[in-house]
Design a protein around this motif. Structure first.
Motif, PDB file in Angstrom:
ATOM      1  N   PHE A 114     -18.794  -0.564  -5.069  1.00  0.00           N
ATOM      2  CA  PHE A 114     -18.123  -1.757  -4.537  1.00  0.00           C
ATOM      3  C   PHE A 114     -16.973  -2.204  -5.429  1.00  0.00           C
ATOM      4  CE2 PHE A 114     -22.164  -2.680  -2.096  1.00  0.00           C
ATOM      5  CZ  PHE A 114     -21.579  -2.505  -0.857  1.00  0.00           C
ATOM      6  N   TRP A 115     -17.078  -1.936  -6.721  1.00  0.00           N
ATOM      7  CA  TRP A 115     -16.009  -2.313  -7.653  1.00  0.00           C
ATOM      8  C   TRP A 115     -14.708  -1.569  -7.360  1.00  0.00           C
ATOM      9  CZ3 TRP A 115     -13.515   0.851 -11.302  1.00  0.00           C
ATOM     10  CH2 TRP A 115     -12.649   0.183 -12.182  1.00  0.00           C
ATOM     11  N   GLN A 116     -14.816  -0.337  -6.857  1.00  0.00           N
ATOM     12  CA  GLN A 116     -13.625   0.480  -6.611  1.00  0.00           C
ATOM     13  C   GLN A 116     -12.633  -0.210  -5.678  1.00  0.00           C
ATOM     14  OE1 GLN A 116     -13.410   3.863  -7.912  1.00  0.00           O
ATOM     15  NE2 GLN A 116     -15.235   3.239  -9.022  1.00  0.00           N
ATOM     16  N   PHE A 117     -13.126  -0.923  -4.665  1.00  0.00           N
ATOM     17  CA  PHE A 117     -12.251  -1.426  -3.610  1.00  0.00           C
ATOM     18  C   PHE A 117     -11.295  -2.526  -4.086  1.00  0.00           C
ATOM     19  CE2 PHE A 117     -15.821   0.597  -1.557  1.00  0.00           C
ATOM     20  CZ  PHE A 117     -15.190   1.393  -0.611  1.00  0.00           C
ATOM     21  N   PRO A 118     -11.780  -3.637  -4.648  1.00  0.00           N
ATOM     22  CA  PRO A 118     -10.816  -4.629  -5.138  1.00  0.00           C
ATOM     23  C   PRO A 118      -9.927  -4.074  -6.239  1.00  0.00           C
ATOM     24  CG  PRO A 118     -13.057  -5.193  -5.831  1.00  0.00           C
ATOM     25  CD  PRO A 118     -13.176  -4.093  -4.826  1.00  0.00           C
ATOM     26  N   HIS A 119     -10.469  -3.181  -7.054  1.00  0.00           N
ATOM     27  CA  HIS A 119      -9.689  -2.611  -8.150  1.00  0.00           C
ATOM     28  C   HIS A 119      -8.528  -1.770  -7.620  1.00  0.00           C
ATOM     29  CE1 HIS A 119      -8.713  -0.768 -11.981  1.00  0.00           C
ATOM     30  NE2 HIS A 119      -8.857   0.422 -11.431  1.00  0.00           N
ATOM     31  N   PHE A 120      -8.817  -0.804  -6.751  1.00  0.00           N
ATOM     32  CA  PHE A 120      -7.763   0.101  -6.278  1.00  0.00           C
ATOM     33  C   PHE A 120      -6.859  -0.538  -5.234  1.00  0.00           C
ATOM     34  CE2 PHE A 120     -10.423   3.335  -8.278  1.00  0.00           C
ATOM     35  CZ  PHE A 120      -9.439   4.029  -8.965  1.00  0.00           C
ATOM     36  N   TRP A 121      -7.369  -1.477  -4.463  1.00  0.00           N
ATOM     37  CA  TRP A 121      -6.488  -2.180  -3.532  1.00  0.00           C
ATOM     38  C   TRP A 121      -5.517  -3.078  -4.290  1.00  0.00           C
ATOM     39  CZ3 TRP A 121     -10.994  -3.459   0.310  1.00  0.00           C
ATOM     40  CH2 TRP A 121     -11.186  -2.347   1.163  1.00  0.00           C
ATOM     41  N   ALA A 122      -5.940  -3.624  -5.414  1.00  0.00           N
ATOM     42  CA  ALA A 122      -5.020  -4.408  -6.240  1.00  0.00           C
ATOM     43  C   ALA A 122      -3.903  -3.511  -6.776  1.00  0.00           C
ATOM     44  CB  ALA A 122      -5.779  -5.070  -7.396  1.00  0.00           C
ATOM     45  N   ILE A 123      -4.274  -2.304  -7.218  1.00  0.00           N
ATOM     46  CA  ILE A 123      -3.272  -1.341  -7.682  1.00  0.00           C
ATOM     47  C   ILE A 123      -2.342  -0.948  -6.534  1.00  0.00           C
ATOM     48  CG2 ILE A 123      -2.916   0.999  -8.567  1.00  0.00           C
ATOM     49  CD1 ILE A 123      -5.546   0.703 -10.106  1.00  0.00           C
ATOM     50  N   GLY A 124      -2.950  -0.656  -5.365  1.00  0.00           N
ATOM     51  CA  GLY A 124      -2.157  -0.289  -4.202  1.00  0.00           C
ATOM     52  C   GLY A 124      -1.197  -1.394  -3.786  1.00  0.00           C
ATOM     53  N   TRP A 125      -1.564  -2.645  -4.063  1.00  0.00           N
ATOM     54  CA  TRP A 125      -0.728  -3.793  -3.704  1.00  0.00           C
ATOM     55  C   TRP A 125       0.517  -3.855  -4.577  1.00  0.00           C
ATOM     56  CZ3 TRP A 125      -2.519  -7.935  -0.262  1.00  0.00           C
ATOM     57  CH2 TRP A 125      -1.577  -8.947  -0.104  1.00  0.00           C
ATOM     58  N   PHE A 126       0.328  -3.863  -5.920  1.00  0.00           N
ATOM     59  CA  PHE A 126       1.514  -4.045  -6.770  1.00  0.00           C
ATOM     60  C   PHE A 126       2.325  -2.759  -6.940  1.00  0.00           C
ATOM     61  CE2 PHE A 126      -1.661  -3.235 -10.212  1.00  0.00           C
ATOM     62  CZ  PHE A 126      -0.993  -2.254 -10.945  1.00  0.00           C
ATOM     63  N   LEU A 127       1.769  -1.618  -6.522  1.00  0.00           N
ATOM     64  CA  LEU A 127       2.535  -0.365  -6.536  1.00  0.00           C
ATOM     65  C   LEU A 127       2.875   0.084  -5.111  1.00  0.00           C
ATOM     66  CD1 LEU A 127       0.652   1.693  -9.286  1.00  0.00           C
ATOM     67  CD2 LEU A 127       2.884   0.580  -9.479  1.00  0.00           C
ATOM     68  N   PHE A 128       2.851  -0.853  -4.179  1.00  0.00           N
ATOM     69  CA  PHE A 128       3.026  -0.523  -2.764  1.00  0.00           C
ATOM     70  C   PHE A 128       4.315   0.253  -2.498  1.00  0.00           C
ATOM     71  CE2 PHE A 128       4.443  -1.439   1.564  1.00  0.00           C
ATOM     72  CZ  PHE A 128       3.311  -1.098   2.291  1.00  0.00           C
ATOM     73  N   LYS A 129       5.414  -0.219  -3.014  1.00  0.00           N
ATOM     74  CA  LYS A 129       6.704   0.438  -2.748  1.00  0.00           C
ATOM     75  C   LYS A 129       6.758   1.841  -3.350  1.00  0.00           C
ATOM     76  CE  LYS A 129       9.559  -3.682  -2.136  1.00  0.00           C
ATOM     77  NZ  LYS A 129      10.747  -4.449  -2.607  1.00  0.00           N
ATOM     78  N   ASP A 130       6.182   1.991  -4.531  1.00  0.00           N
ATOM     79  CA  ASP A 130       6.172   3.308  -5.171  1.00  0.00           C
ATOM     80  C   ASP A 130       5.304   4.281  -4.374  1.00  0.00           C
ATOM     81  OD1 ASP A 130       7.482   4.568  -7.249  1.00  0.00           O
ATOM     82  OD2 ASP A 130       5.767   4.477  -8.595  1.00  0.00           O
ATOM     83  N   TYR A 131       4.112   3.829  -3.959  1.00  0.00           N
ATOM     84  CA  TYR A 131       3.237   4.666  -3.141  1.00  0.00           C
ATOM     85  C   TYR A 131       3.903   5.017  -1.814  1.00  0.00           C
ATOM     86  CZ  TYR A 131      -0.958   4.190  -6.078  1.00  0.00           C
ATOM     87  OH  TYR A 131      -1.864   4.275  -7.088  1.00  0.00           O
ATOM     88  N   GLU A 132       4.687   4.087  -1.284  1.00  0.00           N
ATOM     89  CA  GLU A 132       5.342   4.301   0.004  1.00  0.00           C
ATOM     90  C   GLU A 132       6.330   5.462  -0.063  1.00  0.00           C
ATOM     91  OE1 GLU A 132       6.777   1.153   3.383  1.00  0.00           O
ATOM     92  OE2 GLU A 132       7.743   0.996   1.413  1.00  0.00           O
ATOM     93  N   LYS A 133       6.945   5.655  -1.223  1.00  0.00           N
ATOM     94  CA  LYS A 133       7.894   6.759  -1.393  1.00  0.00           C
ATOM     95  C   LYS A 133       7.231   8.112  -1.181  1.00  0.00           C
ATOM     96  CE  LYS A 133      10.595   4.242  -4.882  1.00  0.00           C
ATOM     97  NZ  LYS A 133      10.974   4.209  -6.323  1.00  0.00           N
ATOM     98  N   ALA A 134       5.952   8.200  -1.572  1.00  0.00           N
ATOM     99  CA  ALA A 134       5.219   9.463  -1.445  1.00  0.00           C
ATOM    100  C   ALA A 134       4.383   9.528  -0.174  1.00  0.00           C
ATOM    101  CB  ALA A 134       4.321   9.671  -2.660  1.00  0.00           C
ATOM    102  N   GLY A 135       4.392   8.437   0.600  1.00  0.00           N
ATOM    103  CA  GLY A 135       3.618   8.416   1.839  1.00  0.00           C
ATOM    104  C   GLY A 135       2.137   8.234   1.632  1.00  0.00           C
ATOM    105  N   PHE A 136       1.762   7.541   0.549  1.00  0.00           N
ATOM    106  CA  PHE A 136       0.346   7.285   0.284  1.00  0.00           C
ATOM    107  C   PHE A 136      -0.098   6.017   1.010  1.00  0.00           C
ATOM    108  CE2 PHE A 136       0.587   9.578  -4.057  1.00  0.00           C
ATOM    109  CZ  PHE A 136       0.308  10.783  -3.434  1.00  0.00           C
TER     110      PHE A 136
END
Length: 325
Positions: A207-229
């Motif tokens: 359960f810890w994985q979800f808030p942790h990685f979604w927080a990362i996915g949030w502040f790195l959203f634009k960078d992840y978007e470049k790679a289509g993640f």
């Protein structure tokens, strides 16, 4: 004597691996690449900081599971640390080989050894293969279940989670399984048993994985978007994603308190530890709510840091509580 023999065998494996890495380093040096750069590239290809934090979770699980801590326990602890690092390092190296072209598109990853051209994909694959073999062998000398869970972790992370990142946000759900194994793996290494205790440790880190990685996915959203993640559950930095972060933080809080109920075998926490764990959960929940209200990059970054502190302090509280009872 038996454990001494095992350590000697492990040392031989490690020496063999070191020779190969050494040869790679010498070849690289002949091409005007310093030994220091090879060392740092090895740390980066295995994501050393992440690997060490994962190893810490495994060691915490071991300390919770061990009954009588004696000389042999130190040997198993050492095996778990080395084997655990190898398994995590292998997963990360395989991941960087598979995603080398996508890594080159993102600011966060474009300077990694493979996309930057400092290390060939074949050399990275060689390192990943060696770490896999060494890790499985070392964990197998602890017990078969430890080796099995280690191998499963590499398989899911490499063969399922990694390719799914460009297909569906469910990749985070799939990735939560190998991410939750280390805490549980420590208990299995200590007891050679997967029961309610190991399952509870798995559930907490799952359960810890979800808030942790979604927080990362949030502040790195634009960078992840470049790679289509696709890392966020709704695909956007919206209230839907923020609400799910809150909900999974609540699930994490509840899962962390399960040992206080007395239904998890040898894994249980005292009333004092229960209060501390509850307050930790409330602390993290406050920052999840702050993200929901502001939906800002800074709030997401702060939540990520709080989540790392949460899981580390939680494990320390569990350990201290066990040995003070």
């Amino acid at each position: 004597m038996y454990f001494c023999f095992e350590i000697i065998q492990i040392f031989k494996y490690l020496c063999g691996s070191f020779e190969i890495i050494k040869k790679t380093a010498l070849n690289a040096t002949s091409n005007h690449v310093s030994l220091k750069s090879i060392y740092f590239d090895f740390l980066e290809i295995t994501k050393a900081r992440l690997a060490i934090s994962v190893v810490f979770s495994s060691l915490a699980g071991f300390l919770l599971g061990v009954i009588d801590f004696h000389t042999d326990s130190w040997i198993v602890l050492l095996k778990l640390a080395i084997g655990g690092y190898c398994m995590v390092g292998a997963s990360n190296a395989f991941n960087q080989v598979i995603e080398k072209d996508l890594d080159a598109l993102m600011d966060r990853t474009k300077n990694r050894p493979v996309p930057a051209g400092r290390m060939t994909a074949n050399n990275a694959l060689l390192i990943a293969g060696f770490l896999t073999v060494i890790g499985i062998v070392i964990l197998y000398t602890i017990n078969q279940k430890s080796a099995l869970f280690g191998a499963i972790s590499i398989f899911i992370y490499t063969s399922l989670y990694t390719p799914l990142k460009t297909i569906t946000p469910l990749s985070v759900f799939v990735g939560a399984f190998p991410g939750a194994i280390p805490f549980m793996l420590g208990w299995v290494a200590a007891t050679d048993n997967f029961g309610i205790e190991a399952g509870t440790l798995f559930l907490i880190q799952f359960f810890w994985q979800f808030p942790h990685f979604w927080a990362i996915g949030w502040f790195l959203f634009k960078d992840y978007e470049k790679a289509g993640f696709f890392m966020l559950p709704t695909g956007k930095k919206d209230k839907g994603t923020a609400l799910q972060i809150i909900l999974y933080t609540v699930w994490l809080l509840l899962a962390s308190l399960i040992p206080a109920l007395g239904y998890t075998g040898r894994l249980f926490i005292s009333p004092t530890a229960t209060i501390v764990v509850f307050l930790l959960g409330i602390w993290m929940l406050i920052y999840a709510i702050k993200l929901y209200k502001s939906r800002s990059i800074q709030a997401a970054r702060t939540l990520m840091l709080v989540s790392v502190s949460y899981i580390t302090v939680l494990q320390i509280v569990y350990i201290i509580d066990k040995f003070l009872r």
